[in-house]
Structures are given as structure tokens and as C-alpha cells.
Design an enzyme around this catalytic site. Structure first.
Site, PDB file in Angstrom:
ATOM      1  N   LYS A  22       3.582  33.570 106.225  1.00 37.44           N
ATOM      2  CA  LYS A  22       3.266  34.420 107.386  1.00 37.44           C
ATOM      3  C   LYS A  22       2.983  33.556 108.619  1.00 37.44           C
ATOM      4  O   LYS A  22       3.571  33.754 109.671  1.00 37.44           O
ATOM      5  CB  LYS A  22       2.035  35.277 107.069  1.00 37.44           C
ATOM      6  CG  LYS A  22       1.369  35.890 108.289  1.00 37.44           C
ATOM      7  CD  LYS A  22       0.169  36.729 107.929  1.00 37.44           C
ATOM      8  CE  LYS A  22      -1.126  35.965 107.757  1.00 37.44           C
ATOM      9  NZ  LYS A  22      -1.780  35.563 109.013  1.00 37.44           N
ATOM     10  N   ASN A  23       2.091  32.589 108.465  1.00 38.78           N
ATOM     11  CA  ASN A  23       1.660  31.831 109.640  1.00 38.78           C
ATOM     12  C   ASN A  23       2.743  30.899 110.173  1.00 38.78           C
ATOM     13  O   ASN A  23       2.670  30.457 111.320  1.00 38.78           O
ATOM     14  CB  ASN A  23       0.386  31.030 109.322  1.00 38.78           C
ATOM     15  CG  ASN A  23      -0.820  31.943 109.185  1.00 38.78           C
ATOM     16  OD1 ASN A  23      -0.750  33.128 109.511  1.00 38.78           O
ATOM     17  ND2 ASN A  23      -1.925  31.398 108.683  1.00 38.78           N
ATOM     18  N   CYS A 118     -12.996  38.918 116.356  1.00 39.10           N
ATOM     19  CA  CYS A 118     -12.394  38.652 115.058  1.00 39.10           C
ATOM     20  C   CYS A 118     -13.479  38.877 114.018  1.00 39.10           C
ATOM     21  O   CYS A 118     -14.662  38.829 114.328  1.00 39.10           O
ATOM     22  CB  CYS A 118     -11.908  37.215 115.068  1.00 39.10           C
ATOM     23  SG  CYS A 118     -11.653  36.514 113.462  1.00 39.10           S
ATOM     24  N   ARG A 123     -13.247  33.460 118.224  1.00 38.19           N
ATOM     25  CA  ARG A 123     -12.069  32.599 118.065  1.00 38.19           C
ATOM     26  C   ARG A 123     -11.439  32.508 119.449  1.00 38.19           C
ATOM     27  O   ARG A 123     -10.552  33.277 119.785  1.00 38.19           O
ATOM     28  CB  ARG A 123     -11.095  33.179 117.032  1.00 38.19           C
ATOM     29  CG  ARG A 123     -11.618  33.069 115.614  1.00 38.19           C
ATOM     30  CD  ARG A 123     -10.684  33.712 114.632  1.00 38.19           C
ATOM     31  NE  ARG A 123      -9.444  32.974 114.455  1.00 38.19           N
ATOM     32  CZ  ARG A 123      -8.383  33.468 113.807  1.00 38.19           C
ATOM     33  NH1 ARG A 123      -8.413  34.683 113.305  1.00 38.19           N
ATOM     34  NH2 ARG A 123      -7.295  32.749 113.666  1.00 38.19           N
ATOM     35  N   ASP A 308      -8.213  28.304 105.144  1.00 35.88           N
ATOM     36  CA  ASP A 308      -7.699  29.562 104.588  1.00 35.88           C
ATOM     37  C   ASP A 308      -7.777  29.618 103.064  1.00 35.88           C
ATOM     38  O   ASP A 308      -7.407  30.632 102.461  1.00 35.88           O
ATOM     39  CB  ASP A 308      -6.243  29.790 105.033  1.00 35.88           C
ATOM     40  CG  ASP A 308      -6.143  30.048 106.522  1.00 35.88           C
ATOM     41  OD1 ASP A 308      -7.160  30.437 107.122  1.00 35.88           O
ATOM     42  OD2 ASP A 308      -5.054  29.845 107.087  1.00 35.88           O
ATOM     43  N   ARG A 400      -1.988  42.269 105.149  1.00 41.00           N
ATOM     44  CA  ARG A 400      -1.545  41.468 106.290  1.00 41.00           C
ATOM     45  C   ARG A 400      -0.911  40.162 105.834  1.00 41.00           C
ATOM     46  O   ARG A 400      -0.099  39.589 106.564  1.00 41.00           O
ATOM     47  CB  ARG A 400      -2.737  41.121 107.188  1.00 41.00           C
ATOM     48  CG  ARG A 400      -3.382  42.309 107.817  1.00 41.00           C
ATOM     49  CD  ARG A 400      -4.486  41.892 108.716  1.00 41.00           C
ATOM     50  NE  ARG A 400      -3.971  41.014 109.767  1.00 41.00           N
ATOM     51  CZ  ARG A 400      -4.678  40.575 110.777  1.00 41.00           C
ATOM     52  NH1 ARG A 400      -5.926  40.934 110.899  1.00 41.00           N
ATOM     53  NH2 ARG A 400      -4.142  39.785 111.682  1.00 41.00           N
TER      54      ARG A 400
HETATM   55  N1  EPU Z   1     -10.233  26.798 119.075  1.00 40.58           N
HETATM   56  C1  EPU Z   1     -10.862  26.699 120.292  1.00 40.58           C
HETATM   57  N2  EPU Z   1     -10.174  27.096 121.406  1.00 40.58           N
HETATM   58  C2  EPU Z   1      -8.910  27.578 121.344  1.00 40.58           C
HETATM   59  C3  EPU Z   1      -8.271  27.679 120.090  1.00 40.58           C
HETATM   60  C4  EPU Z   1      -8.958  27.279 118.955  1.00 40.58           C
HETATM   61  O1  EPU Z   1     -12.012  26.273 120.374  1.00 40.58           O
HETATM   62  O2  EPU Z   1      -8.347  27.917 122.396  1.00 40.58           O
HETATM   63  C5  EPU Z   1     -10.939  26.386 117.844  1.00 40.58           C
HETATM   64  C6  EPU Z   1     -11.183  27.530 116.872  1.00 40.58           C
HETATM   65  O3  EPU Z   1     -12.342  28.261 117.203  1.00 40.58           O
HETATM   66  C7  EPU Z   1     -11.297  26.797 115.556  1.00 40.58           C
HETATM   67  C8  EPU Z   1     -10.322  25.641 115.730  1.00 40.58           C
HETATM   68  O4  EPU Z   1     -10.087  25.520 117.124  1.00 40.58           O
HETATM   69  O5  EPU Z   1     -12.593  26.300 115.370  1.00 40.58           O
HETATM   70  C9  EPU Z   1      -9.000  25.784 115.027  1.00 40.58           C
HETATM   71  O6  EPU Z   1      -8.437  27.046 115.295  1.00 40.58           O
HETATM   72  P1  EPU Z   1      -6.868  27.252 115.446  1.00 40.58           P
HETATM   73  O7  EPU Z   1      -6.547  27.503 116.864  1.00 40.58           O
HETATM   74  O8  EPU Z   1      -6.176  26.122 114.755  1.00 40.58           O
HETATM   75  O9  EPU Z   1      -6.628  28.593 114.625  1.00 40.58           O
HETATM   76  P2  EPU Z   1      -5.555  29.716 114.929  1.00 40.58           P
HETATM   77  O10 EPU Z   1      -4.324  29.117 115.470  1.00 40.58           O
HETATM   78  O11 EPU Z   1      -6.191  30.818 115.699  1.00 40.58           O
HETATM   79  C10 EPU Z   1      -4.375  29.567 112.614  1.00 40.58           C
HETATM   80  C11 EPU Z   1      -4.077  30.509 111.486  1.00 40.58           C
HETATM   81  C12 EPU Z   1      -5.371  30.850 110.761  1.00 40.58           C
HETATM   82  C13 EPU Z   1      -6.009  29.557 110.265  1.00 40.58           C
HETATM   83  C14 EPU Z   1      -6.216  28.580 111.424  1.00 40.58           C
HETATM   84  C15 EPU Z   1      -6.732  27.213 110.987  1.00 40.58           C
HETATM   85  C16 EPU Z   1      -2.172  31.750 112.277  1.00 40.58           C
HETATM   86  C17 EPU Z   1      -1.619  33.042 112.737  1.00 40.58           C
HETATM   87  N3  EPU Z   1      -3.469  31.720 112.019  1.00 40.58           N
HETATM   88  O12 EPU Z   1      -5.268  30.256 113.474  1.00 40.58           O
HETATM   89  O13 EPU Z   1      -4.982  31.645 109.652  1.00 40.58           O
HETATM   90  O14 EPU Z   1      -7.252  29.848 109.681  1.00 40.58           O
HETATM   91  O15 EPU Z   1      -4.962  28.369 112.108  1.00 40.58           O
HETATM   92  O16 EPU Z   1      -5.853  26.610 110.116  1.00 40.58           O
HETATM   93  O17 EPU Z   1      -1.437  30.797 112.092  1.00 40.58           O
HETATM   94  C18 EPU Z   1      -5.285  33.273 107.984  1.00 40.58           C
HETATM   95  O18 EPU Z   1      -4.089  33.132 107.698  1.00 40.58           O
HETATM   96  O19 EPU Z   1      -6.103  33.896 107.248  1.00 40.58           O
HETATM   97  C19 EPU Z   1      -5.773  32.684 109.235  1.00 40.58           C
HETATM   98  C20 EPU Z   1      -6.866  33.099 109.827  1.00 40.58           C
END
Ligand code: EPU
Length: 423
Positions: A22-23, A118, A123, A308, A400
Site C-alpha cells: 500500500k505505502n 490522526c 503528524r 509499522d 485500509r
Molecule cells: N514529520 C515531521 N514533519 C513532517 C513530516 C513528518 O515532523 O512534515 C515527522 C513525523 O511526525 C514522524 C517522522 O517525521 O515523527 C516520520 O514520519 P514520516 O513523514 O516518515 O511518516 P509518513 O510519511 O506520514 C509513512 C507511512 C506510515 C509510516 C511512516 C513511518 C505512508 C502512506 N505512510 O508515513 O505508515 O508509519 O511513514 O515509516 O507511507 C501505516 O502504514 O500504518 C503507516 C502509518
């Protein structure tokens, strides 16, 4: 609303095919909007998040055809003409925010709703926005929407992600490959999902250096073409089934169609529990140990232990002989599954971003509630170990991210049924 009714306690044996990720699929879908011609994406799972993103992509005018029987998605971006992603859709799935990079990158304008809250705390998307500003894109906020403008090519520059972020790396790649003369992302995410996106963009015609490293250099090209690609298998689904194979006594599973290299440090940790793991190409055989050993983990960015999989790991540790700890350094309060596991008889205590687990505790069936995707699959794992019958409510969270979960589990002998919550 559906629930699972699960009768646990019996070992599972057989083959489980792993679905497409998915991701990893969502960034590919967004990248399809950058092409001049249609893209064909194979191995796309039939999941609620994919259907939601299909709708987001349709709203902007692209043509989306999902051949569900073949897990193949065709996205034709030719008629994209409405450069907005509305709150109603973005609030359902945060990854819809990828529309910001894709639309401003290709069309020079995007209006995308901020994703909002969230289930497990804040997030933020500040890095997505600051990175685009650093690139030279004009960003403003208006009534809960982000408006991004860059009618012409922008200069680019250097932007360091602190912390490293999958989503921000994806959005900045989408925004820059057609737009930024030279843009450098430092501390870029190295997750397989990001590597796959980079390789895909390069096949479409993009110029990206440093793929798979923490420094990505992007130099804009004038156009990208649509291509055909097979999406990676889901490493989190794989890890979830490996945990199931290790935690349920006398269980032996063969997991097929996977990419074992995408598991990072996870496999080594799982071996420490005493589980037998044999890897042969794209197949993993896993056998539960007679006694599951307690193993503590700490989540990290890739190739560290994935956040995850921490809820599933903590669930497994309730069945290990001794004390263990699970610490999440990526998200600090992703522990909503803890009170639900406690209802089944587990002993867990949360202290800041660590959960302390005392095993081995017998689990006994009860009604429990899903609160997010990974929490809900953890409750399914617990239910498969528990004596008697467990009801896992609100499994729309699970839909999801886990394709045909009950079919896959039934095929290896699990007693799991999907029924309407009202019945
Ligand atoms: N962060 C910031 N600012 C930002 C973006 C992120 O501070 O603008 C912080 C977040 O709060 C967190 C860290 O950076 O502490 C990492 O977050 P990241 O941005 O990597 O997460 P994401 O891209 O929102 C994806 C996956 C998540 C997975 C995370 C970490 C997708 C759609 N989602 O989220 O997947 O937990 O990377 O690997 O790819 C799941 O599949 O259950 C899921 C939540």
C-alpha cells in the site's frame, strides 16, 4: 460496520501470498500524474486506501481504471484540469497530501486540504511545506487549504529533512522532478517505498542522483512519460505474517511473493526470539519456536525496525517467557492497542514512548476495538492466540491496509469470520 469473530488457540499451517504494498503504491499513483501519457501499475492491492486515492485522482480530472481481478491500475493524466484535493477526501487518508507535490510539479498550481489529525497524535506536514518553499515554490495557507504556486521552473537549492520523513521525501520528489533546476534533499528517507518511487520516476525520464542514499539530487527534466511497472510486495504485511508464524505455537507458514531484503533489521530480531526463518528467493518459511524468547526492540527509520510493526511485536511479546520493551522513536504515542490487549489478559505498561511487556500471559477472548490500522491487525494476532472467541470491532481500519486478510488466514486454518457488527 464489520467485525471479525475469531476463535483462537489452534496452530496455523500453509501458504500465504503477500500482496502488493500500500505505502509503495500510493507514491507511484501520484507519480502517474506527472506523466504525459497513461501509466500501468501492476500488483496494486485492493484496499480502501487505494480506492480513496483513486477517487482523489479522479477528482482532479485523471482517468482511473482499476482491473481489480488483475490488481492492475491504469492512470491516464491527460485531462487533469481541476487542481484541487478537497478536505472530504484528504481527511480520509493522509497520503492524499501527495497531490500537492504532483499537481504543483506538473501544473504549477495546487490547492490541497491540510490532512488534519490522526489516531495517534500529531503528524505534521511542516517539512513538506518548508521543503517546497526552499525549492522556490510559493506556499500559502487559506481556510485549511495549502496553495502552492510555481508557474515557471524554480531554482531549487538544498533542504535538510529533520527528522527524515517518508512523506516529505515523496512530496518533494514529486514537486521537483519537473520543476526544480537543481534540488538537493538531505537526510532523505531511504525506505524501500522511496527507492521504488525514485527508480520509477527515472524510468519515466526523471534525473535523480543518489537513489537509496540519504542525499538525493534532482535536476528537472521537461517532460515525463507514462510507463508500466510492477509495485513492490508489502513488507509490513510480510512482517505481520512472520510475527504470526513466530508467536502461535506449532505454527508453520510459507510466505510467498515477498522481498526479504525490505525487512531491514526486523528479520535478525525475529530470529532472536527462537523462531526458525528460512529465506529462499521470494519465499520465507517461518516456524514457531517451542519457547518464545523475550526480545526488546526500538523503532528507527529504515533499515531499522519499522514503526509499522511495533504493535504486532508487542503483541507477540505477550507470549514470550519474560520481560521485554518496545520503544517507538518515530511516533511517540502509537500505543492505543495497549488497553485493548489488556482486555484480553495481557500485561503491558506504557511509560513515555516505551511499552513494558510481561510474558507469558494466557489470553482469553473478549470484545476489543480497532483504533488504527496496525493496532487492529495486532488485535487479530492476539485473538488467534487467545482461548475462546474474540470479537475485533471496527475493522474498517484494517481494511485500509491488509488485502483479503480473512481469506488468507482461513486458508492456513484460522477460524476467522467477517460479520456485520449489528448481527
Ligand atoms: N514529520 C515531521 N514533519 C513532517 C513530516 C513528518 O515532523 O512534515 C515527522 C513525523 O511526525 C514522524 C517522522 O517525521 O515523527 C516520520 O514520519 P514520516 O513523514 O516518515 O511518516 P509518513 O510519511 O506520514 C509513512 C507511512 C506510515 C509510516 C511512516 C513511518 C505512508 C502512506 N505512510 O508515513 O505508515 O508509519 O511513514 O515509516 O507511507 C501505516 O502504514 O500504518 C503507516 C502509518
Amino acid at each position: 460496520m464489520d467485525k471479525f469473530v475469531i476463535k483462537g488457540g489452534s496452530p496455523l499451517k500453509g501458504i500465504i501470498p503477500v500482496s502488493g504494498s500500500k505505502n509503495a503504491a500510493l507514491p507511484l499513483m501520484a507519480a502517474s500524474l506527472l506523466g504525459n501519457t497513461a501509466s500501468t501499475l501492476k500488483n496494486i492491492p485492493r484496499l480502501k486506501d487505494i480506492y480513496t486515492f483513486n477517487n482523489v485522482i479522479r477528482v482532479v480530472g485523471a482517468q482511473v481504471t482499476f482491473h481489480e481481478d488483475e490488481n492492475t491500475l491504469i492512470i491516464d493524466p491527460e485531462n487533469v484540469n481541476h487542481l484541487e484535493a478537497p478536505y472530504d477526501l484528504v481527511r480520509k487518508m493522509r497520503a492524499s497530501f501527495y497531490m500537492l507535490g504532483a499537481l504543483v510539479g506538473k501544473h504549477g498550481y495546487a490547492k490541497v486540504s491540510l490532512p488534519g489529525g490522526c489516531a495517534w497524535g500529531p503528524r505534521p506536514v511542516d517539512l513538506h511545506l518548508k521543503g517546497m518553499e526552499a525549492m522556490g515554490i510559493d506556499i500559502s495557507l487559506e481556510k485549511g487549504y495549502v496553495i502552492a504556486k510555481a508557474p515557471d521552473k524554480v531554482a531549487g537549492g538544498t533542504f535538510k529533512l529533520e527528522p527524515s520523513s517518508v512523506g516529505a521525501t515523496v512530496n518533494l520528489l514529486l514537486a521537483s522532478v519537473l520543476k526544480a533546476k537543481e534540488f538537493i534533499i538531505e537526510n532523505a528517507a531511504k525506505e524501500p517505498d522511496v527507492v521504488q518511487l525514485c527508480n520509477h520516476l527515472v524510468s519515466m525520464g526523471a534525473n535523480i542522483e543518489g537513489i537509496g542514499t540519504g542525499t538525493l539530487t534532482i535536476r528537472a527534466v521537461d517532460e515525463l512519460k507514462g510507463i508500466e511497472v510492477a509495485n513492490d510486495p508489502d513488507r509490513i504485511e510480510l512482517g505481520t505474517f512472520m510475527i504470526l508464524g513466530a508467536m502461535l505455537p506449532e505454527t508453520e507458514l510459507k510466505l510467498t511473493g515477498c522481498n526479504p531484503e525490505h525487512l531491514g533489521s526486523f528479520t535478525k530480531k525475529l530470529r532472536e526470539t527462537g523462531a526458525t526463518i528460512n529465506i529462499d528467493g521470494t519465499t520465507i518459511d517461518i516456524k514457531a519456536p517451542e519457547t518464545l524468547k523475550p526480545v526488546s526492540i526500538k523503532t528507527q527509520i529504515y533499515p531499522g525496525f519499522p514503526t509499522d510493526l511495533q504493535a504486532q511485536w508487542a503483541t507477540m511479546m505477550t507470549q514470550a517467557e519474560g520481560e521485554s520493551k518496545v520503544t517507538d522513536t518515530v511516533y511517540f504515542d502509537r500505543f492505543s492497542y495497549v488497553p485493548e490487549l489488556t482486555r484480553l489478559g495481557a500485561e503491558l505498561d506504557v511509560e513515555k514512548n516505551t511499552v513494558h511487556i510481561s510474558g507469558k500471559t494466557p489470553l482469553t477472548g473478549a470484545s476489543v476495538m480497532s483504533t488504527d490500522l496496525r493496532a487492529s491487525v495486532s488485535l487479530v494476532l492476539a485473538a488467534l492466540v487467545a482461548e475462546n472467541t474474540t470479537e475485533v470491532l471496527r475493522i474498517y481500519h484494517l481494511d485500509r491496509g491488509y488485502e483479503a486478510l480473512e481469506d488468507k488466514l482461513q486458508a492456513v486454518g484460522a477460524h476467522i469470520e467477517r460479520v456485520d457488527e449489528e448481527s
